[in-house]
Design a protein around this motif. Sequence first.
Motif, PDB file in Angstrom:
ATOM      1  N   VAL A   1       4.612   5.321  -1.671  1.00  0.00           N
ATOM      2  CA  VAL A   1       4.444   5.538  -3.106  1.00  0.00           C
ATOM      3  C   VAL A   1       3.057   6.066  -3.457  1.00  0.00           C
ATOM      4  O   VAL A   1       2.825   6.491  -4.585  1.00  0.00           O
ATOM      5  CB  VAL A   1       4.738   4.255  -3.914  1.00  0.00           C
ATOM      6  N   ASP A   2       2.122   6.045  -2.492  1.00  0.00           N
ATOM      7  CA  ASP A   2       0.760   6.511  -2.762  1.00  0.00           C
ATOM      8  C   ASP A   2       0.128   6.992  -1.461  1.00  0.00           C
ATOM      9  O   ASP A   2      -0.183   6.192  -0.578  1.00  0.00           O
ATOM     10  CB  ASP A   2      -0.056   5.384  -3.380  1.00  0.00           C
ATOM     11  N   ARG A   3      -0.069   8.291  -1.363  1.00  0.00           N
ATOM     12  CA  ARG A   3      -0.637   8.880  -0.148  1.00  0.00           C
ATOM     13  C   ARG A   3      -2.160   9.005  -0.205  1.00  0.00           C
ATOM     14  O   ARG A   3      -2.772   9.537   0.708  1.00  0.00           O
ATOM     15  CB  ARG A   3      -0.004  10.241   0.107  1.00  0.00           C
ATOM     16  N   ARG A   4      -2.780   8.516  -1.276  1.00  0.00           N
ATOM     17  CA  ARG A   4      -4.241   8.618  -1.400  1.00  0.00           C
ATOM     18  C   ARG A   4      -4.965   7.642  -0.486  1.00  0.00           C
ATOM     19  O   ARG A   4      -6.182   7.694  -0.377  1.00  0.00           O
ATOM     20  CB  ARG A   4      -4.670   8.367  -2.854  1.00  0.00           C
ATOM     21  N   TRP A   5      -4.259   6.749   0.155  1.00  0.00           N
ATOM     22  CA  TRP A   5      -4.856   5.737   1.010  1.00  0.00           C
ATOM     23  C   TRP A   5      -4.492   5.983   2.462  1.00  0.00           C
ATOM     24  O   TRP A   5      -3.509   6.644   2.763  1.00  0.00           O
ATOM     25  CB  TRP A   5      -4.366   4.347   0.591  1.00  0.00           C
ATOM     26  N   ASP A   6      -5.276   5.419   3.378  1.00  0.00           N
ATOM     27  CA  ASP A   6      -4.987   5.520   4.800  1.00  0.00           C
ATOM     28  C   ASP A   6      -4.974   4.104   5.364  1.00  0.00           C
ATOM     29  O   ASP A   6      -6.035   3.479   5.462  1.00  0.00           O
ATOM     30  CB  ASP A   6      -6.049   6.364   5.497  1.00  0.00           C
ATOM     31  N   PRO A   7      -3.829   3.550   5.678  1.00  0.00           N
ATOM     32  CA  PRO A   7      -2.522   4.209   5.686  1.00  0.00           C
ATOM     33  C   PRO A   7      -1.963   4.339   4.264  1.00  0.00           C
ATOM     34  O   PRO A   7      -2.373   3.608   3.362  1.00  0.00           O
ATOM     35  CB  PRO A   7      -1.658   3.272   6.525  1.00  0.00           C
ATOM     36  N   PRO A   8      -1.007   5.244   4.095  1.00  0.00           N
ATOM     37  CA  PRO A   8      -0.372   5.392   2.786  1.00  0.00           C
ATOM     38  C   PRO A   8       0.275   4.077   2.330  1.00  0.00           C
ATOM     39  O   PRO A   8       0.718   3.270   3.150  1.00  0.00           O
ATOM     40  CB  PRO A   8       0.693   6.467   3.017  1.00  0.00           C
ATOM     41  N   VAL A   9       0.336   3.885   1.024  1.00  0.00           N
ATOM     42  CA  VAL A   9       0.854   2.645   0.443  1.00  0.00           C
ATOM     43  C   VAL A   9       2.367   2.737   0.280  1.00  0.00           C
ATOM     44  O   VAL A   9       2.884   3.692  -0.299  1.00  0.00           O
ATOM     45  CB  VAL A   9       0.184   2.386  -0.925  1.00  0.00           C
ATOM     46  N   THR A  10       3.051   1.713   0.790  1.00  0.00           N
ATOM     47  CA  THR A  10       4.506   1.637   0.632  1.00  0.00           C
ATOM     48  C   THR A  10       4.845   0.900  -0.664  1.00  0.00           C
ATOM     49  O   THR A  10       3.997   0.214  -1.257  1.00  0.00           O
ATOM     50  CB  THR A  10       5.153   0.882   1.801  1.00  0.00           C
ATOM     51  N   LEU A  11       6.106   1.006  -1.065  1.00  0.00           N
ATOM     52  CA  LEU A  11       6.577   0.291  -2.240  1.00  0.00           C
ATOM     53  C   LEU A  11       6.365  -1.213  -2.069  1.00  0.00           C
ATOM     54  O   LEU A  11       5.892  -1.890  -2.990  1.00  0.00           O
ATOM     55  CB  LEU A  11       8.059   0.587  -2.493  1.00  0.00           C
ATOM     56  N   GLY A  12       6.689  -1.741  -0.899  1.00  0.00           N
ATOM     57  CA  GLY A  12       6.513  -3.177  -0.661  1.00  0.00           C
ATOM     58  C   GLY A  12       5.073  -3.612  -0.827  1.00  0.00           C
ATOM     59  O   GLY A  12       4.790  -4.633  -1.465  1.00  0.00           O
ATOM     60  N   VAL A  13       4.160  -2.843  -0.262  1.00  0.00           N
ATOM     61  CA  VAL A  13       2.738  -3.176  -0.378  1.00  0.00           C
ATOM     62  C   VAL A  13       2.278  -3.091  -1.832  1.00  0.00           C
ATOM     63  O   VAL A  13       1.549  -3.962  -2.317  1.00  0.00           O
ATOM     64  CB  VAL A  13       1.887  -2.263   0.536  1.00  0.00           C
ATOM     65  N   ARG A  14       2.715  -2.078  -2.562  1.00  0.00           N
ATOM     66  CA  ARG A  14       2.308  -1.942  -3.967  1.00  0.00           C
ATOM     67  C   ARG A  14       2.807  -3.115  -4.795  1.00  0.00           C
ATOM     68  O   ARG A  14       2.081  -3.666  -5.611  1.00  0.00           O
ATOM     69  CB  ARG A  14       2.823  -0.617  -4.528  1.00  0.00           C
ATOM     70  N   LEU A  15       4.061  -3.524  -4.587  1.00  0.00           N
ATOM     71  CA  LEU A  15       4.610  -4.621  -5.376  1.00  0.00           C
ATOM     72  C   LEU A  15       3.929  -5.945  -5.043  1.00  0.00           C
ATOM     73  O   LEU A  15       3.639  -6.741  -5.944  1.00  0.00           O
ATOM     74  CB  LEU A  15       6.127  -4.704  -5.183  1.00  0.00           C
ATOM     75  N   VAL A  16       3.635  -6.184  -3.779  1.00  0.00           N
ATOM     76  CA  VAL A  16       2.908  -7.402  -3.407  1.00  0.00           C
ATOM     77  C   VAL A  16       1.498  -7.365  -3.989  1.00  0.00           C
ATOM     78  O   VAL A  16       0.974  -8.389  -4.442  1.00  0.00           O
ATOM     79  CB  VAL A  16       2.891  -7.589  -1.875  1.00  0.00           C
ATOM     80  N   SER A  17       0.898  -6.198  -4.031  1.00  0.00           N
ATOM     81  CA  SER A  17      -0.431  -6.051  -4.635  1.00  0.00           C
ATOM     82  C   SER A  17      -0.403  -6.426  -6.115  1.00  0.00           C
ATOM     83  O   SER A  17      -1.296  -7.108  -6.615  1.00  0.00           O
ATOM     84  CB  SER A  17      -0.920  -4.609  -4.456  1.00  0.00           C
TER      85      SER A  17
END
Length: 165
Positions: free
Chosen positions: A128-144
């Motif tokens: 969902v977000d390629r501005r980060w390394d590694p890119p952010v997944t939906l699961g990571v964004r929702l947990v964030s």
Amino acid sequence: MTSADLLVDAFGRIREIVHATVDGLSEDQLTYRPGDDANSIAWLVWHLTRIQDDHVAGVAGTEQVWPKWADRFGLPFDQRDTGYGHRSADVAAVRVPAELLTAYHDETCERSLEYLRQITDADLDRIVDRRWDPPVTLGVRLVSVVSDDLQHAGQAAFVRGLLPG
């Protein structure tokens, strides 16, 4: 229990803490700050709701709830503002009644829950977000979002416990 069920439960817990913290407080209590540069309950709840609204709408590909609430809040911020980087004067500007805070939070939470109920485990791996390394997944964004919101809700509850008198 599915991943969707787990996320629905987590977002519901945020709402429970928001209501337990905000309900019954006056505007003066909501804007109480235990230190000159501390965050108020009003600012914390507004900010955590803005983050949820912004981030979940972003991954869901939907419009945010905030534009229909912004005029009611009457804040001196750009409509895209979520509170990130706010200074003491910005925190002090968030002065609204409890009912307005919880109503905006409830609508944002309901919109989030509608989206969360329909996601699958496979969806959680979507980038969902390629501005980060590694890119952010939906699961990571929702947990964030859950992590950030629970931290701020806990801070607001702590400030409630410090209210004078």
